[in-house]
Design a protein around this motif. Structure first.
Motif, mmCIF file in Angstrom:
data_model
loop_
_atom_site.group_PDB
_atom_site.id
_atom_site.type_symbol
_atom_site.label_atom_id
_atom_site.label_comp_id
_atom_site.label_asym_id
_atom_site.label_seq_id
_atom_site.Cartn_x
_atom_site.Cartn_y
_atom_site.Cartn_z
ATOM 1 N N LEU A 167 54.161 83.561 -32.396
ATOM 2 C CA LEU A 167 54.129 82.786 -31.156
ATOM 3 C C LEU A 167 52.810 82.059 -30.893
ATOM 4 O O LEU A 167 52.833 80.882 -30.507
ATOM 5 C CB LEU A 167 54.482 83.698 -29.977
ATOM 6 N N PRO A 168 51.644 82.691 -31.087
ATOM 7 C CA PRO A 168 50.402 81.958 -30.814
ATOM 8 C C PRO A 168 50.199 80.745 -31.715
ATOM 9 O O PRO A 168 49.532 79.787 -31.328
ATOM 10 C CB PRO A 168 49.311 83.011 -31.067
ATOM 11 N N TYR A 227 61.259 83.941 -25.699
ATOM 12 C CA TYR A 227 60.035 83.902 -26.496
ATOM 13 C C TYR A 227 58.852 83.369 -25.697
ATOM 14 O O TYR A 227 57.707 83.778 -25.911
ATOM 15 C CB TYR A 227 60.255 83.078 -27.763
ATOM 16 N N ARG A 231 55.553 85.727 -25.097
ATOM 17 C CA ARG A 231 54.183 85.275 -25.380
ATOM 18 C C ARG A 231 53.271 85.495 -24.185
ATOM 19 O O ARG A 231 52.097 85.839 -24.335
ATOM 20 C CB ARG A 231 54.222 83.792 -25.755
ATOM 21 N N PRO A 308 50.764 75.779 -28.217
ATOM 22 C CA PRO A 308 49.918 76.887 -27.781
ATOM 23 C C PRO A 308 48.443 76.591 -27.985
ATOM 24 O O PRO A 308 48.049 75.992 -28.978
ATOM 25 C CB PRO A 308 50.392 78.052 -28.656
#
Length: 314
Positions: A167-168, A227, A231, A308
């Motif tokens: 995710l990051p 998601y 995060r 992100p």
């Protein structure tokens, strides 16, 4: 924080609606139907990714391995275990076992971030899991059914935990899109092997409408919302909302006139709600007072273009 909580709740309530909607496609081959669902979801998500013009990301071998594992377990594997479990156990037992997802995430999520599970979050997760079990009915089944249900539980947990390292770097849109696309050939192969070539047929108009809802809303929209919340909240706190799946199923079943809410349903829904509220309130204050844990959104706040942001740019 509030928007992330709303997103997580919405995602799990939407996933819960799939129970009632899936009843309208009971005559369609299960695995072939799931392949259709994920193919539609992947197409929608990939179009959105392209429209957002997100910065290109170079995927490493580790990233590709995580995406492949996520699609093989959290999507394709979950459906395979679920289909097999229904042959040896009732829906109540399966729902009870899979309902333990919040507890498992409350324990494993913090460990992946190299911190201790917050006692209040674990306690809240126990309440949520209990509520899900009560709503499911604490049914019975064979040992084989129990083992297959545990396999579905592991895959459902992997759906969240395998996404955390991704995710990051690539963001919630891509994490939702790529595994959905990768799961399609896996499910098609399983369908041909287990359901035969006759399974690959065009759905009837009513079935097509159900698949459009499952693909566009329950998969594309709900996966992105989940998601994104994962995060920002972390696995332990976001995992509490997984207990809302049976609540969403109950509300949809009643709304569509497919059943009535019994005492166990109401008690289970109340327990889930109490657990979620408790888990979201106290752990946050404790962490802020100790100053030992920054919330995930502080480390990966989205930039103006939707990508992100790294800790250095936060």
């Amino acid at each position: 924080m509030k928007s992330a909580s709303i997103g997580a709740a919405s995602a799990m309530l939407l996933v819960g609606t799939s129970t009632a909607v899936s009843a309208t496609i009971a005559d369609y081959p299960v695995l072939a139907g799931q392949a259709l669902r994920y193919a539609l979801a992947a197409a929608i998500l990939l179009v959105v990714v392209r429209h957002q013009r997100l910065p290109r990301v170079r995927l490493t071998a580790r990233d590709l391995a995580l995406l492949a594992a996520l699609s093989a377990t959290g999507l394709a594997g979950f459906n395979l275990f679920l289909v097999a479990a229904t042959r040896h156990a009732g829906p109540a037992m399966i729902g009870t076992v899979v309902g333990a997802v919040p507890l498992v995430l409350a324990l494993l999520g913090p460990l992946m971030e190299r911190r201790r599970p917050a006692p209040h979050t674990v306690g809240a997760a126990l309440v949520v899991a209990l509520g899900a079990a009560v709503a499911a009915g604490l049914g019975s089944g064979s040992l084989q059914g129990l083992l297959l249900s545990l396999g579905a539980l592991v895959c459902e947990v992997a759906f969240s935990l395998l996404a955390i390292p991704l995710l990051p770097k690539i963001g919630p849109l891509r994490v939702a899109a790529y595994p959905a696309a990768l799961s399609v050939p896996l499910l098609l192969a399983a369908s041909l092997a287990l359901e035969g070539t006759d399974a690959l047929r065009l759905p009837a108009p009513g079935e097509a409408a159900a698949f459009i809802y499952l693909g566009a809303i329950v998969t594309a929209a709900a996966f992105f919302l989940w998601y994104d919340a994962l995060r920002r909240l972390g696995a332990d706190r976001a995992g509490l909302f997984a207990g809302l799946v049976p609540v969403g199923a109950l509300l949809t079943t009643v709304a569509l006139g497919l059943g009535e809410a019994g005492p166990a349903d109401v008690i289970g829904a109340l327990l889930v709600t109490a657990g979620v509220v408790s888990g979201l309130r106290q752990p946050g204050r404790d962490r802020d007072r100790r100053g030992t844990h920054r919330p995930p959104e502080a480390l990966a706040e989205p930039a103006a273009d939707g990508s992100p942001r790294s800790p250095q740019n936060a």
